[in-house]
Write a protein that holds these residues in place. Structure first.
Motif, PDB file in Angstrom:
ATOM      1  N   MET A  64       0.835  -1.176   0.000  1.00  0.00           N
ATOM      2  CA  MET A  64       0.000   0.000   0.000  1.00  0.00           C
ATOM      3  C   MET A  64       0.886   1.248   0.000  1.00  0.00           C
ATOM      4  N   ASP A  65       0.574   2.165  -0.914  1.00  0.00           N
ATOM      5  CA  ASP A  65       1.365   3.386  -0.969  1.00  0.00           C
ATOM      6  C   ASP A  65       0.904   4.380   0.105  1.00  0.00           C
ATOM      7  N   ILE A  66       1.612   5.463   0.272  1.00  0.00           N
ATOM      8  CA  ILE A  66       1.355   6.451   1.329  1.00  0.00           C
ATOM      9  C   ILE A  66       0.006   7.141   1.157  1.00  0.00           C
ATOM     10  N   GLY A  67      -0.380   7.400  -0.093  1.00  0.00           N
ATOM     11  CA  GLY A  67      -1.669   8.047  -0.357  1.00  0.00           C
ATOM     12  C   GLY A  67      -2.836   7.192   0.088  1.00  0.00           C
ATOM     13  N   THR A  68      -2.762   5.909  -0.204  1.00  0.00           N
ATOM     14  CA  THR A  68      -3.814   4.976   0.204  1.00  0.00           C
ATOM     15  C   THR A  68      -3.863   4.855   1.720  1.00  0.00           C
ATOM     16  N   THR A  69      -2.717   4.821   2.349  1.00  0.00           N
ATOM     17  CA  THR A  69      -2.646   4.723   3.810  1.00  0.00           C
ATOM     18  C   THR A  69      -3.290   5.946   4.451  1.00  0.00           C
ATOM     19  N   VAL A  70      -2.981   7.117   3.945  1.00  0.00           N
ATOM     20  CA  VAL A  70      -3.566   8.363   4.469  1.00  0.00           C
ATOM     21  C   VAL A  70      -5.072   8.341   4.280  1.00  0.00           C
ATOM     22  N   LEU A  71      -5.539   7.917   3.132  1.00  0.00           N
ATOM     23  CA  LEU A  71      -6.972   7.845   2.853  1.00  0.00           C
ATOM     24  C   LEU A  71      -7.672   6.881   3.817  1.00  0.00           C
ATOM     25  N   VAL A  72      -7.082   5.725   4.064  1.00  0.00           N
ATOM     26  CA  VAL A  72      -7.652   4.741   4.993  1.00  0.00           C
ATOM     27  C   VAL A  72      -7.713   5.323   6.395  1.00  0.00           C
ATOM     28  N   VAL A  73      -6.639   5.996   6.822  1.00  0.00           N
ATOM     29  CA  VAL A  73      -6.603   6.610   8.156  1.00  0.00           C
ATOM     30  C   VAL A  73      -7.680   7.690   8.282  1.00  0.00           C
ATOM     31  N   VAL A  74      -7.840   8.509   7.245  1.00  0.00           N
ATOM     32  CA  VAL A  74      -8.866   9.560   7.260  1.00  0.00           C
ATOM     33  C   VAL A  74     -10.263   8.947   7.333  1.00  0.00           C
ATOM     34  N   ILE A  75     -10.511   7.907   6.556  1.00  0.00           N
ATOM     35  CA  ILE A  75     -11.817   7.248   6.565  1.00  0.00           C
ATOM     36  C   ILE A  75     -12.107   6.637   7.942  1.00  0.00           C
ATOM     37  N   ILE A  76     -11.112   5.983   8.522  1.00  0.00           N
ATOM     38  CA  ILE A  76     -11.290   5.395   9.860  1.00  0.00           C
ATOM     39  C   ILE A  76     -11.553   6.492  10.892  1.00  0.00           C
ATOM     40  N   ALA A  77     -10.817   7.600  10.797  1.00  0.00           N
ATOM     41  CA  ALA A  77     -11.023   8.721  11.731  1.00  0.00           C
ATOM     42  C   ALA A  77     -12.428   9.295  11.596  1.00  0.00           C
ATOM     43  N   LEU A  78     -12.893   9.440  10.355  1.00  0.00           N
ATOM     44  CA  LEU A  78     -14.256   9.943  10.132  1.00  0.00           C
ATOM     45  C   LEU A  78     -15.302   8.987  10.688  1.00  0.00           C
ATOM     46  N   LEU A  79     -15.107   7.701  10.467  1.00  0.00           N
ATOM     47  CA  LEU A  79     -16.054   6.710  11.001  1.00  0.00           C
ATOM     48  C   LEU A  79     -16.083   6.740  12.532  1.00  0.00           C
ATOM     49  N   LEU A  80     -14.902   6.846  13.139  1.00  0.00           N
ATOM     50  CA  LEU A  80     -14.845   6.932  14.598  1.00  0.00           C
ATOM     51  C   LEU A  80     -15.535   8.198  15.104  1.00  0.00           C
ATOM     52  N   TYR A  81     -15.350   9.296  14.372  1.00  0.00           N
ATOM     53  CA  TYR A  81     -16.011  10.541  14.758  1.00  0.00           C
ATOM     54  C   TYR A  81     -17.526  10.412  14.652  1.00  0.00           C
ATOM     55  N   VAL A  82     -18.014   9.820  13.587  1.00  0.00           N
ATOM     56  CA  VAL A  82     -19.459   9.630  13.398  1.00  0.00           C
ATOM     57  C   VAL A  82     -20.027   8.731  14.499  1.00  0.00           C
ATOM     58  N   VAL A  83     -19.320   7.679  14.858  1.00  0.00           N
ATOM     59  CA  VAL A  83     -19.750   6.792  15.932  1.00  0.00           C
ATOM     60  C   VAL A  83     -19.799   7.562  17.256  1.00  0.00           C
ATOM     61  N   ALA A  84     -18.772   8.366  17.526  1.00  0.00           N
ATOM     62  CA  ALA A  84     -18.743   9.166  18.755  1.00  0.00           C
ATOM     63  C   ALA A  84     -19.886  10.176  18.776  1.00  0.00           C
ATOM     64  N   LEU A  85     -20.156  10.795  17.636  1.00  0.00           N
ATOM     65  CA  LEU A  85     -21.256  11.754  17.536  1.00  0.00           C
ATOM     66  C   LEU A  85     -22.592  11.066  17.826  1.00  0.00           C
ATOM     67  N   TYR A  86     -22.806   9.922  17.229  1.00  0.00           N
ATOM     68  CA  TYR A  86     -24.043   9.159  17.462  1.00  0.00           C
ATOM     69  C   TYR A  86     -24.179   8.790  18.939  1.00  0.00           C
ATOM     70  N   ASN A  87     -23.093   8.280  19.514  1.00  0.00           N
ATOM     71  CA  ASN A  87     -23.137   7.881  20.925  1.00  0.00           C
ATOM     72  C   ASN A  87     -23.407   9.075  21.836  1.00  0.00           C
ATOM     73  N   ARG A  88     -22.872  10.227  21.514  1.00  0.00           N
ATOM     74  CA  ARG A  88     -23.114  11.437  22.324  1.00  0.00           C
ATOM     75  C   ARG A  88     -24.581  11.843  22.228  1.00  0.00           C
ATOM     76  N   LEU A  89     -25.162  11.797  21.035  1.00  0.00           N
ATOM     77  CA  LEU A  89     -26.585  12.122  20.881  1.00  0.00           C
ATOM     78  C   LEU A  89     -27.451  11.173  21.715  1.00  0.00           C
ATOM     79  N   VAL A  90     -27.144   9.900  21.661  1.00  0.00           N
ATOM     80  CA  VAL A  90     -27.906   8.906  22.428  1.00  0.00           C
ATOM     81  C   VAL A  90     -27.755   9.158  23.929  1.00  0.00           C
ATOM     82  N   ALA A  91     -26.534   9.433  24.364  1.00  0.00           N
ATOM     83  CA  ALA A  91     -26.298   9.686  25.794  1.00  0.00           C
ATOM     84  C   ALA A  91     -27.048  10.927  26.268  1.00  0.00           C
ATOM     85  N   LEU A  92     -27.036  11.985  25.477  1.00  0.00           N
ATOM     86  CA  LEU A  92     -27.745  13.208  25.865  1.00  0.00           C
ATOM     87  C   LEU A  92     -29.256  13.002  25.869  1.00  0.00           C
TER      88      LEU A  92
END
Length: 199
Positions: A1-29
């Motif tokens: 895997m080249d560096i561009g693909t790695t960065v893209l995967v990391v960004v996608i994972i970070a976005l997914l984690l953020y969306v999950v955290a956002l959902y969990n915060r809404l549910v908790a509130l």
């Protein structure tokens, strides 16, 4: 895997984690404001349970004030119906308005009863009446405290879901409608505990 693909995967994972955290915060509130309403529910039910005892104690002394006593019971029953509707959906503005209106009617009926009781020194001196009045006053304080906690939780929930970026995803996650505050029409009078004095 080249560096561009790695960065893209990391960004996608970070976005997914953020969306999950956002959902969990809404549910908790949302759970927090629903739990806060459950506290109001407990205190109002306690209050509604005290009222028939108060009326029953007053009946012996106020036999010709039947209309006042019946008005208190009718207002209590209406408030109980309002509480049932609000408990079914604490986010509903209509249910909160119905409860607030019913509570205002109950507060007015209890105020009239208090005025009538003032004219009967033997009723004011009755130990059961004094105890019930003290319990009612204590419960009113708890209702005010619980309502404040509920309104704080609703404000936090609404504030979070209306902020950016949660506002973009809240509707997708089933949080499209703002929760409603519980505000009584005679808010200032209710925030000051009712003066039920039987001295």
């Amino acid at each position: 895997m080249d560096i561009g693909t790695t960065v893209l995967v990391v960004v996608i994972i970070a976005l997914l984690l953020y969306v999950v955290a956002l959902y969990n915060r809404l549910v908790a509130l949302k759970n927090r404001y629903q739990n806060a309403f459950a506290q109001i529910d407990v205190q109002l039910k306690r209050r509604y349970d005290l009222i028939p005892n108060l009326v029953e104690t007053a009946k012996a002394y106020l036999s010709h004030e039947r209309e006042t006593l019946e008005a208190v019971i009718a207002a209590r029953n209406e408030a109980m119906a309002g509480l049932k509707a609000a408990s079914a959906n604490p986010a509903s503005a209509q249910a909160m308005a119905q409860l607030a209106q019913a509570e205002g009617g109950l507060q007015g009926a209890l105020g009239k009863l208090s005025l009538v009781v003032e004219d009967y020194p033997e009723l004011k001196a009755d130990s059961n009446m004094r105890q019930l009045s003290e319990e009612l006053t204590s419960t009113e304080n708890r209702v005010a405290f619980s309502r404040q906690g509920f309104n704080d939780a609703v404000t936090e929930y609404n504030g979070y879901k209306q902020s950016f970026p949660p506002v973009m995803l809240a509707g997708v996650f089933g949080h499209s409608i703002d929760a409603s505050l519980l505000e009584f029409a005679d808010r200032e009078a209710l925030e000051a505990a009712p003066v039920v004095s039987f001295k």
